[in-house]
Write a protein that holds these residues in place. Structure first.
Motif, short mmCIF file in Angstrom:
data_model
loop_
_atom_site.label_atom_id
_atom_site.label_comp_id
_atom_site.label_asym_id
_atom_site.label_seq_id
_atom_site.Cartn_x
_atom_site.Cartn_y
_atom_site.Cartn_z
N UNK A 141 0.82 -1.21 0.00
CA UNK A 141 0.00 0.00 0.00
C UNK A 141 0.85 1.25 0.00
N UNK A 142 2.14 1.11 0.37
CA UNK A 142 3.03 2.26 0.32
C UNK A 142 3.28 2.70 -1.12
N UNK A 143 3.22 1.75 -2.04
CA UNK A 143 3.39 2.08 -3.45
C UNK A 143 2.14 2.73 -3.99
N UNK A 144 0.99 2.21 -3.58
CA UNK A 144 -0.28 2.71 -4.11
C UNK A 144 -0.73 3.95 -3.36
N UNK A 145 0.03 5.03 -3.46
CA UNK A 145 -0.29 6.25 -2.73
C UNK A 145 -1.40 7.04 -3.41
N UNK A 146 -1.58 6.86 -4.73
CA UNK A 146 -2.64 7.58 -5.43
C UNK A 146 -3.99 6.96 -5.09
N UNK A 147 -5.03 7.78 -5.08
CA UNK A 147 -6.37 7.25 -4.89
C UNK A 147 -6.78 6.50 -6.15
N UNK A 148 -7.77 5.61 -5.99
CA UNK A 148 -8.22 4.85 -7.15
C UNK A 148 -8.86 5.75 -8.19
N UNK A 149 -9.50 6.84 -7.75
CA UNK A 149 -10.06 7.78 -8.72
C UNK A 149 -8.95 8.40 -9.57
N UNK A 150 -7.88 8.81 -8.92
CA UNK A 150 -6.75 9.38 -9.65
C UNK A 150 -6.16 8.35 -10.60
N UNK A 151 -6.02 7.13 -10.12
CA UNK A 151 -5.44 6.07 -10.93
C UNK A 151 -6.31 5.75 -12.14
N UNK A 152 -7.61 5.69 -11.94
CA UNK A 152 -8.49 5.38 -13.06
C UNK A 152 -8.47 6.49 -14.09
N UNK A 153 -8.42 7.74 -13.64
CA UNK A 153 -8.32 8.86 -14.58
C UNK A 153 -7.00 8.81 -15.36
N UNK A 154 -5.95 8.46 -14.66
CA UNK A 154 -4.65 8.34 -15.33
C UNK A 154 -4.71 7.25 -16.41
N UNK A 155 -5.30 6.12 -16.07
CA UNK A 155 -5.42 5.02 -17.04
C UNK A 155 -6.17 5.47 -18.29
N UNK A 156 -7.26 6.19 -18.10
CA UNK A 156 -8.07 6.62 -19.25
C UNK A 156 -7.31 7.63 -20.11
N UNK A 157 -6.61 8.55 -19.45
CA UNK A 157 -5.88 9.57 -20.21
C UNK A 157 -4.69 8.96 -20.97
N UNK A 158 -4.00 8.02 -20.34
CA UNK A 158 -2.88 7.37 -21.00
C UNK A 158 -3.37 6.54 -22.18
N UNK A 159 -4.52 5.89 -22.02
CA UNK A 159 -5.09 5.11 -23.13
C UNK A 159 -5.40 6.03 -24.32
N UNK A 160 -6.01 7.16 -24.03
CA UNK A 160 -6.34 8.11 -25.10
C UNK A 160 -5.07 8.60 -25.79
N UNK A 161 -4.02 8.85 -25.01
CA UNK A 161 -2.75 9.27 -25.59
C UNK A 161 -2.19 8.19 -26.50
N UNK A 162 -2.23 6.93 -26.04
CA UNK A 162 -1.72 5.83 -26.85
C UNK A 162 -2.47 5.68 -28.16
#
Length: 241
Positions: A45-66
């Motif tokens: 859990x020390x690695x997973x410092x971002x909230x899941x909302x932040x992480x899910x938004x990051x996933x969606x934005x990175x997918x769009x970039x790809x």
């Protein structure tokens, strides 16, 4: 060493993995899609410092970039903008959050040994404070220094095949640091399993023809993990005779 086994969480149909690297073997790489080994007493859990909302938004934005990058690659090859994305089908997305502890004898291990990526495109967010990524150029390993507000984009094997070898998948590896830990976040865009991968026809109309035969991504992925990863590029096995 005792280890906790964690299964990847799911976020908007994106496979997310958190893991700690002490030393990585080829056997581990073959198994990385199924299980994640984390040495105890490390708390993941020390690695997973971002909230899941932040992480899910990051996933969606990175997918769009790809997806946009793949459109630009299509256009650079003289193809329709959607050509590559259409061929790859409903693309899967996987994200690995990798933590590399410091190692007093880094010459004895790699955070991740040399390899190409079997997928289409990889988007890497580097640790700004510690470099560790190296790419192979002219038979020499060169460090890729981190830059603020920037991603590293790795071309994968599928884009090399689709471009008939015009774009090259990059050999790369991760090394560990003697004093400082390092964190990286890699996002992988992967074709659907039944996607038929072959060089685009307009790119095969010269005297060289198609460099690679057609194959499904499922066939390629199975072959990729069943061979000696360090000795040959998997695409060599799919070249036309």
């Amino acid at each position: 060493m005792d280890a906790m086994i964690l299964r990847g969480e799911t976020c908007y149909d994106v496979s997310v993995q958190f893991r700690v690297d002490v030393s990585v073997s080829i056997d581990w790489i073959r198994r990385r899609g199924d299980l994640i080994s984390v040495p105890t007493p490390y708390d993941p859990t020390h690695v997973a410092t971002a909230t899941w909302d932040t992480l899910s938004n990051y996933c969606k934005e990175v997918r769009a970039l790809g997806m946009r990058i793949q459109e630009l690659i299509s256009e650079s090859l003289g193809l329709e903008k959607e050509y590559i994305n259409n061929v790859l089908g409903e693309q899967g997305q996987h994200m690995a959050v990798n933590y590399y502890p410091p190692c007093p004898e880094p010459e004895l291990t790699y955070g991740l040994p040399g390899h190409t990526d079997p997928n289409a495109l990889t988007i890497l967010l580097q640790d700004l404070h510690v470099s560790g990524l190296q790419v192979l150029k002219d038979d020499k390993w060169l460090a890729v220094k981190p830059h603020p507000n920037a991603f590293v984009i790795n071309i994968g094997d599928q884009l090399q095949a689709l471009s008939n070898g015009i774009y090259k998948s990059v050999w790369h590896r991760a090394i560990v640091n003697t004093e400082k830990p390092r964190l990286s976040v890699a996002s992988f865009l992967c074709p659907c399993n039944d996607a038929l991968i072959s060089p685009a026809k307009p790119l095969t109309e010269d005297e060289n023809g198609a460099v690679y035969r057609g194959f499904t991504y499922a066939e390629y992925y199975k072959t990729f993990w069943s061979r000696d990863l360090l000795k040959e590029h998997c695409l060599e096995l799919f070249k036309n005779k």
